[in-house]
Scaffold this motif. Structure first.
Motif, short mmCIF file in Angstrom:
data_model
loop_
_atom_site.label_atom_id
_atom_site.label_comp_id
_atom_site.label_asym_id
_atom_site.label_seq_id
_atom_site.Cartn_x
_atom_site.Cartn_y
_atom_site.Cartn_z
N LEU A 85 0.83 -1.21 0.00
CA LEU A 85 0.00 0.00 0.00
C LEU A 85 0.86 1.26 0.00
O LEU A 85 0.54 2.25 -0.68
N GLU A 86 1.95 1.23 0.75
CA GLU A 86 2.85 2.40 0.80
C GLU A 86 3.52 2.63 -0.55
O GLU A 86 3.63 3.77 -1.02
N LEU A 87 3.98 1.56 -1.19
CA LEU A 87 4.61 1.70 -2.51
C LEU A 87 3.59 2.19 -3.55
O LEU A 87 3.94 2.97 -4.45
N LYS A 88 2.35 1.71 -3.43
CA LYS A 88 1.30 2.17 -4.34
C LYS A 88 1.08 3.67 -4.20
O LYS A 88 0.90 4.39 -5.20
N LYS A 89 1.13 4.17 -2.98
CA LYS A 89 0.97 5.61 -2.75
C LYS A 89 2.10 6.40 -3.41
O LYS A 89 1.86 7.44 -4.02
N ASP A 90 3.33 5.88 -3.32
CA ASP A 90 4.46 6.53 -3.99
C ASP A 90 4.28 6.53 -5.50
O ASP A 90 4.60 7.53 -6.17
N MET A 91 3.76 5.43 -6.06
CA MET A 91 3.58 5.35 -7.51
C MET A 91 2.49 6.32 -7.98
O MET A 91 2.60 6.92 -9.05
N VAL A 92 1.43 6.47 -7.18
CA VAL A 92 0.35 7.41 -7.54
C VAL A 92 0.89 8.84 -7.57
O VAL A 92 0.58 9.62 -8.48
N GLU A 93 1.71 9.19 -6.60
CA GLU A 93 2.27 10.53 -6.55
C GLU A 93 3.30 10.76 -7.65
O GLU A 93 3.52 11.89 -8.07
N ALA A 94 3.92 9.70 -8.13
CA ALA A 94 4.91 9.84 -9.21
C ALA A 94 4.24 10.03 -10.57
O ALA A 94 4.71 10.82 -11.39
N GLU A 95 3.13 9.31 -10.81
CA GLU A 95 2.48 9.36 -12.13
C GLU A 95 1.16 10.15 -12.13
O GLU A 95 0.58 10.34 -13.20
N PHE A 96 0.68 10.59 -10.95
CA PHE A 96 -0.61 11.29 -10.84
C PHE A 96 -1.73 10.46 -11.48
O PHE A 96 -2.58 10.99 -12.20
N PHE A 99 -3.94 4.17 -12.03
CA PHE A 99 -3.67 2.99 -12.86
C PHE A 99 -2.23 3.05 -13.36
O PHE A 99 -1.80 4.06 -13.92
N HIS A 100 -1.51 1.95 -13.18
CA HIS A 100 -0.10 1.87 -13.58
C HIS A 100 0.09 0.66 -14.49
O HIS A 100 -0.60 -0.36 -14.36
N ALA A 499 -7.92 -1.53 -17.93
CA ALA A 499 -8.66 -2.78 -18.13
C ALA A 499 -9.47 -3.11 -16.88
O ALA A 499 -9.23 -2.56 -15.80
N LEU A 500 -10.44 -4.01 -17.04
CA LEU A 500 -11.30 -4.38 -15.91
C LEU A 500 -10.50 -5.03 -14.79
O LEU A 500 -10.81 -4.87 -13.61
N LEU A 501 -9.45 -5.80 -15.15
CA LEU A 501 -8.65 -6.44 -14.11
C LEU A 501 -7.80 -5.43 -13.35
O LEU A 501 -7.42 -5.67 -12.21
N ASP A 502 -7.49 -4.29 -13.99
CA ASP A 502 -6.79 -3.22 -13.27
C ASP A 502 -7.69 -2.64 -12.18
O ASP A 502 -7.22 -2.30 -11.09
N VAL A 503 -8.98 -2.52 -12.49
CA VAL A 503 -9.94 -2.04 -11.49
C VAL A 503 -10.04 -3.03 -10.33
O VAL A 503 -10.05 -2.64 -9.16
N ARG A 504 -10.12 -4.31 -10.66
CA ARG A 504 -10.19 -5.34 -9.62
C ARG A 504 -8.95 -5.31 -8.73
O ARG A 504 -9.04 -5.45 -7.51
#
Length: 780
Positions: A85-96, A99-100, A499-504
């Motif tokens: 979850l922490e790494l996901k937060k860093d990725m969201v802030e890097a790419e705004f 979905f990655h 994609a739908l699996l990205d949402v899942r």
């Protein structure tokens, strides 16, 4: 598989985790990264590696039976989930972006897209609160009994009416002319019913006989599955037995260690008194007693020269003073720098982690003990009593040490006063405020239902249809495909469609893992509310049900249409929200669903909905959202089909995460047609051209596809599949008759998403990047 195999899986995952921790915590932290792409790839690589460790640990934890190993493994498993979850937060802030796309990293690590899927730990279901389940089952049982009683009363009334009518015919109370005709009609009806009964019985027996005939290959497959499931069930029963035995052993060993407490206390006191006398003899005065921060009496009990210990205590006190002065100087320096307007160092860094220290400690414990532990005599994988004894001894030693230190400080002060005539200083403690000085008073929440039991509150919420039962749906049923070229498209400045699996995947990460694990919810990034935005039939309600089912969460419905007319007035509204949030916290994990969430924030309420007052929750709900803390596993999950009609500022203030679900693309539709036809008992044969169906159904959501399948694959059609297989032409007529979700509406939703906080950041970043690229181009 044997327990040896699961132990090997744990060891393999632990070695990979050890490498990961080494790479994440180098001796010298890396400098801030100016390039967002480079930073994202570094974080994404860690993210993908943690997923592989997570998958291995989940398999090992699910079927290991050793209770002490499971405790260590559970701690590591929760730590890995929190770190994701922490790494996901860093990725969201890097790419705004939420979905990655990591297809390049997957290719480098020689993995497949399925390896990126987050598993849902089995213990989310097996270890949920039994008390909560019993309460909900009792309420459901009462409701079922009431329904059965109502149906039975109606049946008895119909029977009485029928008997009354029959008695009139038999006794001749009716018209004489029509009596004979009525009798003949009754005989004909009873004969027809008898024939129908015999024929339907014959047909039903034939259908059951056909369904019960399996091929030898299918029978073998079913047998293997049954054997595997039986073995897993036996393993889980063994886990419970071993865990109960482990807890009983803890209780008996704790009592055993407690009984040794008085003897240990007297021994410590005698040794400390001897140390006092040695110091008095060597230095001429009694020593200072060490502070608890520096070890207290434990520092005295070490076999060292008394003078050396006294020097160490004096040196530690001097060091503490210097550190305090240094801290004050640094604080003043920061204040000066702030006044001067010193610019912070630019660049991206990985945020401080709340889970890395726990993972390092657990990894150290594994290396020091479990990796080299000799278990040749522990074939059945029972608990080790010596570990319990050592742990309890440490705990009680520390507790006894604190008591002894408190008593010996007083005794030392009395000895100084009696022998050296030195008065002891005032005990250092927290200065109490005179007269109970005015402190900052937090807003205290008044319990409006303090005199009511949990059962009565649940009963009322069920009767008002605010507390609902969840459907038996798993997240794996939300099928689709992967984004195979997302990274390449982004490199070429093209934003790929999720994609739908990205949402899942996102919902597993943001909703399922924090709700299922208390440790992840307490220490990880706090996510209290999520809004799912997408066209009708895309599966938003299904995802809500799946989240509740995967985590065994209680489901509350605060949709504007469901709360209309209930608990009128401001007092009634406060009572309803108070009850829902109170019960949600008591029955956690809980999901509070708000369907058609955009209606709460209408810019202008439509005339036909004015009587329903859909905006009544808009002002009160955010206040209750603030009351959700890290200890409360409560999630607000909203769904919206047309958020354009809502006040975007108020909507984004209420929901911290907004996830946009697009229409399925060609690849997703190709998979969906196959899976959905199978789900509704249709047989997939070569007579169905799925490529043509996927092309013709462009713009169709899974909900619209289900409508088509239900119209084609009827009960009667299922019976005839063996003689006449399903064909493409049967679906075409129904596909043409249904209007799809138009791209124009989806583009409008995408444009609306660009006005959300995250969307604004991304647009601003892209504009800035475009300007920089224009400035770097050589002028003609």
């Amino acid at each position: 598989m044997s327990q040896k195999t699961y132990n090997e899986q744990w060891g393999q995952a632990q070695r990979e985790l050890s490498c990961l921790l080494t790479d994440e915590t180098p001796d010298e932290p890396p400098p801030p990264e100016l390039d967002r792409v480079v930073f994202f790839k570094r974080v994404a690589r860690f993210y993908v590696r943690y997923i592989q460790v997570f998958r291995q640990l989940d398999k090992a934890y699910d079927l290991l039976v050793h209770p002490q190993k499971r405790e260590v493994l559970r701690e590591i498993l929760d730590g890995v989930m929190g770190r994701l979850l922490e790494l996901k937060k860093d990725m969201v802030e890097a790419e705004f972006s939420e979905f990655h796309y990591m297809d390049d990293i997957v290719q480098t690590l020689k993995l497949t897209p399925t390896d990126l899927q987050l598993p849902i730990p089995h213990y989310f279901i097996t270890e949920h609160s039994k008390e909560r389940t019993d309460i909900l089952q009792d309420i459901a049982l009462v409701k079922a009994i009431e329904t059965i009683q109502a149906v039975e009363r109606a049946r008895q009334a119909r029977m009485k009416a029928k008997l009354k009518k029959m008695s009139k015919v038999v006794n001749g109370d009716g018209d004489d002319e029509n009596d004979d005709e009525k009798k003949v009609d009754m005989i004909e009806v009873s004969a027809a019913l008898r024939i129908q009964k015999l024929w339907r019985g014959y047909v039903q027996r034939k259908i059951i006989a056909q369904e019960s005939i399996l091929t030898s290959q299918e029978a073998k497959m079913d047998l293997h599955i049954i054997i595997s499931q039986a073995n897993d069930a036996c393993t889980r029963i063994k886990q419970q037995e071993y865990m109960e035995d482990y807890h009983n052993s803890i209780a008996s060993i704790t009592k055993e260690v407690k009984d040794l407490g008085p003897d240990m206390s007297n021994t410590m006191k005698d040794r400390i008194r001897q140390w006092f006398l040695k110091c008095r003899h060597a230095a001429g005065i009694f020593p200072e007693y060490p502070d608890d921060i520096h070890g207290g009496g434990a520092l005295i009990l070490v076999d060292k020269d008394p003078l050396q210990v006294m020097k160490e205590i004096a040196a530690q006190k001097e060091e503490d003073k210097n550190n305090k002065l240094k801290g004050k100087d640094e604080k003043k320096g920061k204040q000066k720098d702030g006044k001067k307007g010193k610019v912070k160092e630019e660049g991206l860094r990985m945020q401080n982690s709340a889970f890395l220290s726990d993972l390092q400690e657990a990894n150290k414990q594994f290396k020091e003990f479990w990796e080299t532990c000799d278990e040749s005599n522990n074939f059945h994988q029972r608990h080790l009593a010596q570990i319990i004894r050592d742990e309890k001894k440490k705990i009680f030693d520390a507790e006894i040490q604190l008591e002894v230190d408190e008593q010996m400080r007083l005794e030392l002060a009395a000895m100084k006063l009696a022998v050296d005539n030195i008065k002891g200083g005032k005990a250092k403690g927290k200065k109490g405020k005179k007269g109970g000085g005015k402190g900052k008073k937090g807003k205290q929440v008044v319990d409006l239902t303090a005199d009511r039991t949990l059962e009565s509150l649940c009963q009322e919420l069920v009767e008002q249809n605010l507390l609902k039962a969840t459907a038996d749906i798993s997240l794996s049923e939300y099928t689709g495909n992967y984004s195979y070229l997302g990274a390449i498209l982004r490199e070429n400045a093209i934003e790929p469609t999720p994609a739908l699996l990205d949402v899942r995947q996102l919902l597993t990460l943001y909703a399922v893992l924090p709700l299922g694990s208390r440790a992840v919810h307490q220490k990880g990034p706090l996510i209290t509310s999520i809004l799912l935005v997408g066209p009708a039939g895309i599966g938003k309600k299904m995802l809500v049900q799946a989240v509740c089912n995967e985590t065994q969460a209680a489901l509350f419905d605060l949709s504007p249409m469901n709360t209309a007319g209930k608990y009128p007035g401001d007092d009634g509204l406060n009572m309803m929200l108070h009850m829902v949030f109170k019960v949600a916290k008591l029955l956690q994990p809980s999901v509070i669903w708000i369907g058609d969430a955009e209606k709460m924030f209408y810019k202008k309420v439509p005339k036909h909905e004015e009587e329903l007052t859909p905006k009544r929750l808009a002002t009160s709900l955010p206040k209750y959202l603030k009351l959700i803390k890290g200890d409360d596993r409560v999630l607000i999950l909203g769904t919206a089909e047309d958020p354009i009609c809502a006040n975007i500022r108020a909507l984004c203030k209420t929901f911290g995460k907004i996830l946009f679900i697009p229409r399925p693309d060609y690849g997703a539709r190709f998979i969906l047609w196959k899976e959905l036809i199978k789900r509704y008992n249709g047989e997939v044969t070569e007579a169905i051209d799925f490529s043509s169906l996927a092309k013709m159904s462009e713009g169709y959501t899974p909900g619209l596809m289900i409508q088509v399948i239900q119209q084609v694959v009827t009960k009667r059609r299922i019976r005839w599949q063996g003689f006449r297989p399903l064909t493409t032409a049967e679906f075409v007529a129904h596909i043409v008759a249904i209007d799809p979700a138009y791209k124009k509406k989806e583009d409008a939703l995408k444009k609306w998403y660009g006005k959300t906080p995250l969307g604004k950041k991304k647009i601003a970043f892209e504009k800035k990047k475009a300007k920089e690229e224009e400035g770097n181009e050589p002028k003609k």
